[in-house]
Design a protein around this motif. Structure first.
Motif, PDB file in Angstrom:
ATOM      1  N   ARG A   1      -2.202   9.604  -9.622  1.00  0.00           N
ATOM      2  CA  ARG A   1      -1.749  11.000  -9.634  1.00  0.00           C
ATOM      3  C   ARG A   1      -2.096  11.668 -10.964  1.00  0.00           C
ATOM      4  O   ARG A   1      -2.580  12.809 -10.997  1.00  0.00           O
ATOM      5  N   ALA A   2      -1.874  10.961 -12.073  1.00  0.00           N
ATOM      6  CA  ALA A   2      -2.173  11.521 -13.391  1.00  0.00           C
ATOM      7  C   ALA A   2      -3.672  11.732 -13.580  1.00  0.00           C
ATOM      8  O   ALA A   2      -4.095  12.690 -14.237  1.00  0.00           O
ATOM      9  N   ARG A   3      -4.506  10.833 -13.015  1.00  0.00           N
ATOM     10  CA  ARG A   3      -5.947  10.956 -13.175  1.00  0.00           C
ATOM     11  C   ARG A   3      -6.476  12.267 -12.570  1.00  0.00           C
ATOM     12  O   ARG A   3      -7.388  12.898 -13.091  1.00  0.00           O
ATOM     13  N   PHE A   4      -5.852  12.705 -11.483  1.00  0.00           N
ATOM     14  CA  PHE A   4      -6.283  13.950 -10.847  1.00  0.00           C
ATOM     15  C   PHE A   4      -5.667  15.184 -11.493  1.00  0.00           C
ATOM     16  O   PHE A   4      -6.317  16.207 -11.652  1.00  0.00           O
ATOM     17  N   LEU A   5      -4.389  15.089 -11.858  1.00  0.00           N
ATOM     18  CA  LEU A   5      -3.662  16.294 -12.248  1.00  0.00           C
ATOM     19  C   LEU A   5      -3.593  16.521 -13.754  1.00  0.00           C
ATOM     20  O   LEU A   5      -3.466  17.654 -14.202  1.00  0.00           O
ATOM     21  N   SER A   6      -3.656  15.439 -14.553  1.00  0.00           N
ATOM     22  CA  SER A   6      -3.570  15.630 -16.001  1.00  0.00           C
ATOM     23  C   SER A   6      -4.762  15.066 -16.752  1.00  0.00           C
ATOM     24  O   SER A   6      -4.963  15.369 -17.921  1.00  0.00           O
ATOM     25  N   GLY A   7      -5.536  14.218 -16.078  1.00  0.00           N
ATOM     26  CA  GLY A   7      -6.704  13.630 -16.723  1.00  0.00           C
ATOM     27  C   GLY A   7      -6.375  12.449 -17.606  1.00  0.00           C
ATOM     28  O   GLY A   7      -7.253  11.833 -18.179  1.00  0.00           O
ATOM     29  N   GLU A   8      -5.069  12.134 -17.743  1.00  0.00           N
ATOM     30  CA  GLU A   8      -4.650  11.008 -18.579  1.00  0.00           C
ATOM     31  C   GLU A   8      -3.815  10.053 -17.753  1.00  0.00           C
ATOM     32  O   GLU A   8      -3.154  10.451 -16.797  1.00  0.00           O
ATOM     33  N   GLU A   9      -3.822   8.811 -18.111  1.00  0.00           N
ATOM     34  CA  GLU A   9      -2.972   7.839 -17.461  1.00  0.00           C
ATOM     35  C   GLU A   9      -1.604   7.821 -18.126  1.00  0.00           C
ATOM     36  O   GLU A   9      -1.487   8.122 -19.315  1.00  0.00           O
TER      37      GLU A   9
ATOM     38  N   SER B   1       0.822  -1.207   0.000  1.00  0.00           N
ATOM     39  CA  SER B   1       0.000   0.000   0.000  1.00  0.00           C
ATOM     40  C   SER B   1       0.859   1.260   0.000  1.00  0.00           C
ATOM     41  O   SER B   1       1.998   1.262   0.476  1.00  0.00           O
ATOM     42  N   GLU B   2       0.279   2.329  -0.508  1.00  0.00           N
ATOM     43  CA  GLU B   2       0.977   3.612  -0.579  1.00  0.00           C
ATOM     44  C   GLU B   2      -0.025   4.728  -0.332  1.00  0.00           C
ATOM     45  O   GLU B   2      -1.155   4.691  -0.830  1.00  0.00           O
ATOM     46  N   LEU B   3       0.378   5.702   0.468  1.00  0.00           N
ATOM     47  CA  LEU B   3      -0.442   6.892   0.699  1.00  0.00           C
ATOM     48  C   LEU B   3       0.003   8.003  -0.234  1.00  0.00           C
ATOM     49  O   LEU B   3       1.197   8.260  -0.392  1.00  0.00           O
ATOM     50  N   ILE B   4      -0.957   8.676  -0.872  1.00  0.00           N
ATOM     51  CA  ILE B   4      -0.664   9.826  -1.730  1.00  0.00           C
ATOM     52  C   ILE B   4      -1.439  11.020  -1.196  1.00  0.00           C
ATOM     53  O   ILE B   4      -2.639  10.916  -0.923  1.00  0.00           O
ATOM     54  N   GLU B   5      -0.760  12.129  -1.051  1.00  0.00           N
ATOM     55  CA  GLU B   5      -1.442  13.371  -0.675  1.00  0.00           C
ATOM     56  C   GLU B   5      -1.338  14.352  -1.838  1.00  0.00           C
ATOM     57  O   GLU B   5      -0.239  14.656  -2.298  1.00  0.00           O
TER      58      GLU B   5
ATOM     59  N   LEU C   1      -5.406   6.170  -0.592  1.00  0.00           N
ATOM     60  CA  LEU C   1      -4.725   4.915  -0.330  1.00  0.00           C
ATOM     61  C   LEU C   1      -4.789   4.076  -1.598  1.00  0.00           C
ATOM     62  O   LEU C   1      -5.869   3.843  -2.154  1.00  0.00           O
ATOM     63  N   THR C   2      -3.634   3.651  -2.078  1.00  0.00           N
ATOM     64  CA  THR C   2      -3.592   2.855  -3.301  1.00  0.00           C
ATOM     65  C   THR C   2      -2.442   1.865  -3.211  1.00  0.00           C
ATOM     66  O   THR C   2      -1.848   1.681  -2.135  1.00  0.00           O
ATOM     67  N   THR C   3      -2.112   1.227  -4.297  1.00  0.00           N
ATOM     68  CA  THR C   3      -0.994   0.289  -4.326  1.00  0.00           C
ATOM     69  C   THR C   3       0.192   0.913  -5.044  1.00  0.00           C
ATOM     70  O   THR C   3       0.045   1.878  -5.803  1.00  0.00           O
ATOM     71  N   ASP C   4       1.372   0.349  -4.827  1.00  0.00           N
ATOM     72  CA  ASP C   4       2.600   0.928  -5.380  1.00  0.00           C
ATOM     73  C   ASP C   4       2.527   1.087  -6.895  1.00  0.00           C
ATOM     74  O   ASP C   4       2.973   2.086  -7.455  1.00  0.00           O
ATOM     75  N   ASP C   5       1.935   0.094  -7.580  1.00  0.00           N
ATOM     76  CA  ASP C   5       1.943   0.124  -9.034  1.00  0.00           C
ATOM     77  C   ASP C   5       0.917   1.088  -9.625  1.00  0.00           C
ATOM     78  O   ASP C   5       0.931   1.348 -10.830  1.00  0.00           O
ATOM     79  N   LEU C   6       0.024   1.628  -8.774  1.00  0.00           N
ATOM     80  CA  LEU C   6      -1.005   2.535  -9.276  1.00  0.00           C
ATOM     81  C   LEU C   6      -0.751   4.003  -8.913  1.00  0.00           C
ATOM     82  O   LEU C   6      -1.557   4.865  -9.255  1.00  0.00           O
TER      83      LEU C   6
END
Length: 496
Positions: free
Chosen positions: A480-488, A414-418, A470-475
């Motif tokens: 992050r891209a889904r929120f900030l750029s709209g693209e994967e 698991s990984e936390l992203i803020e 809260l997500t997984t390391d590989d995601l």
């Protein structure tokens, strides 16, 4: 007045309080912490208003070594490997070859201009040849000193790894002075041994502590910081006992732990950050107490000349020559040259000649202390301005608001992203349910203004909202891209 235990406690607590409060005002004026703590120590000394008698170089040296071990461990613990990996080799080159070049160039200056004997001149160069980890960490981690790209990890890694070379040069030259006829070539095997043993034991002890913390399952969370404190001293002591360099060992051990999955990792990082600040205060106060201001007056001219030469010639020459194999822009080399903060390490190394009884040791100590004062005042106050002038200052970022009190399970990936949502992000104005977050990603906390809550599917994302996911390391990058750029990552650019 009879010195009782109560009076001793009162004096120590007052020195700590004065240092912390003075540092708060110093931050507003752009004055680095080390300068504040040194000045408080000098004022508290026998020639200052405090009147505390302290003239014991061996005790000051011991305090400095212990403090520096914890400071380096904390610096490694808070350093991410992916940040230093791109700059690993140039930083290593600068922390070894660059230190030797700095010592050599400054040693030549000391012989030709200050009139010192060759070995004494090179001893002075060796003592001030390394940048100071405590000072660099303190200055570069202030919000106003943010740097672009990999400059901060580069400078921090260099400062954390260049002390062993400076210590080796200092002790080696002292041995040459005290044992005339000793060959310089005899120092090479000792250097290789210190670096190799220090590196291997540091890595091994780091892996061992990670295994121990995760498997021991202590009853109380409060025992984990105590365990880590003991392991720092064990790592340093064991490494030094078998002929390795203890400083590089504790730094690498901290680096290994900080980049591994361990229980209570965030609380351990915060704990050791506090310990590092405590060690800085103790170390700089002790070194300030050791100085007699009246003895600095005779070395003002040679000290000022040496400091100017070190800042404007020796450090830049060493940086430019060492970094020739790497294609680093000239403005970045200029900033690396300027971030040559000298702090506690040179003063600690200056106690080595005092303890060993080297001729002219008092003069070397006073010149070094004066150089440190000049460097702290010049470098510590000007780095943000120089970075902006060179076009290398990064925009300020908000401090992490939500993730400080959360830990993830070390047995999961698991990984936390803020994330703080910028006004132009494509997520602005969308409901959480419309974001199309991948399976395995969950928003666990949101902050809008001063309000914190767990969002629902209909919650609308607005500019400057802060989200904790809260997500997984590989995601991580996908989310992050889904929120900030709209693209994967990997998507083809969209047609305009």
């Amino acid at each position: 007045m009879v010195l009782t235990l109560e009076i001793l406690f009162l004096g120590i607590s007052l020195l700590f309080l004065i240092s912390i409060i003075a540092n708060k005002f110093g931050e507003r004026l752009g004055v680095p912490a080390l300068l504040i703590f040194l000045i408080v120590g000098m004022l508290a000394g026998s020639e200052g208003p405090g009147g505390i008698p302290f003239d014991d170089p061996p005790i000051a040296q011991m305090i400095g070594v212990i403090a520096l071990a914890y400071i380096l461990f904390s610096g490694g613990l808070d350093t991410r490997w992916e940040e230093i990996q791109p700059v690993f080799w140039p930083a290593i080159a600068l922390s070894t070859v660059g230190v030797v070049l700095t010592a050599a160039v400054l040693g030549i200056f000391a012989v030709l201009v200050l009139g010192l004997s060759p070995l004494t001149g090179f001893l002075l160069g060796a003592v001030v040849s390394s940048t100071d980890a405590a000072a660099v960490f303190s200055v570069l981690r202030m919000a106003r000193a943010r740097l672009k790209g990999n400059l901060r990890p580069f400078l921090e890694f260099e400062s954390g790894s260049n002390d062993p070379m400076a210590i080796f040069l200092t002790t080696g030259i002292i041995a040459l002075i005290l044992t005339p006829g000793e060959s310089v070539l005899a120092l090479i095997p000792m250097f290789v041994q210190q670096m190799v043993v220090g590196g291997l034991l540091g890595y091994g002890m780091g892996r061992f502590v990670v295994w121990l913390i995760n498997r021991l399952k202590l009853e109380s969370e409060g025992l984990y910081p105590v365990l880590s404190l003991a392991m720092v001293l064990l790592t340093y002591g064991l490494t030094a006992t078998v002929g390795g360099n203890g400083f590089i060992a504790v730094y690498i051990a901290g680096l290994v732990m900080g980049n591994s999955i361990i229980v209570y990792k965030k609380s351990l990082i915060r704990f050791h950050d506090g310990i590092a600040w405590l060690m800085q205060i103790v170390m700089f106060l002790a070194l300030g107490l050791l100085v007699f201001p009246s003895e600095l007056v005779p070395v003002i001219v040679p000290g000022l000349l040496t400091a100017i030469f070190l800042i404007l010639v020796a450090r830049p020459v060493a940086v430019l020559l060492t970094l020739i194999p790497w294609k680093m822009p000239m403005n970045e080399k200029a900033l690396v040259s300027w971030v040559g903060l000298r702090g506690a390490v040179p003063v600690i190394l200056a106690t080595y000649p005092l303890v060993a009884g080297v001729p002219d040791a008092d003069m070397i100590f006073n010149i070094v202390f004066f150089i440190v004062l000049v460097s702290a005042l010049v470098h510590g106050t000007s780095i943000p301005s120089v970075a902006r002038w060179l076009g290398l200052a990064a925009p300020l970022q908000e401090k992490r608001k939500l993730s400080r009190e959360f830990d993830v399970d070390p047995d999961t990936p698991s990984e936390l992203i803020e994330l703080t949502i910028p006004p132009d992000a494509p997520a602005v104005g969308k409901q959480v349910v419309d974001l199309g977050l991948p399976k395995g990603a969950l928003i666990i906390l949101m902050q809008k203004g001063d309000e914190r809550f767990v969002p629902g599917g209909s919650t609308v994302i607005e500019a400057r909202d802060t989200l904790l996911l809260l997500t997984t390391d590989d995601l991580v990058e996908t989310v992050r891209a889904r929120f900030l750029s709209g693209e994967e990552p990997g998507d083809a650019p969209r047609a305009s």
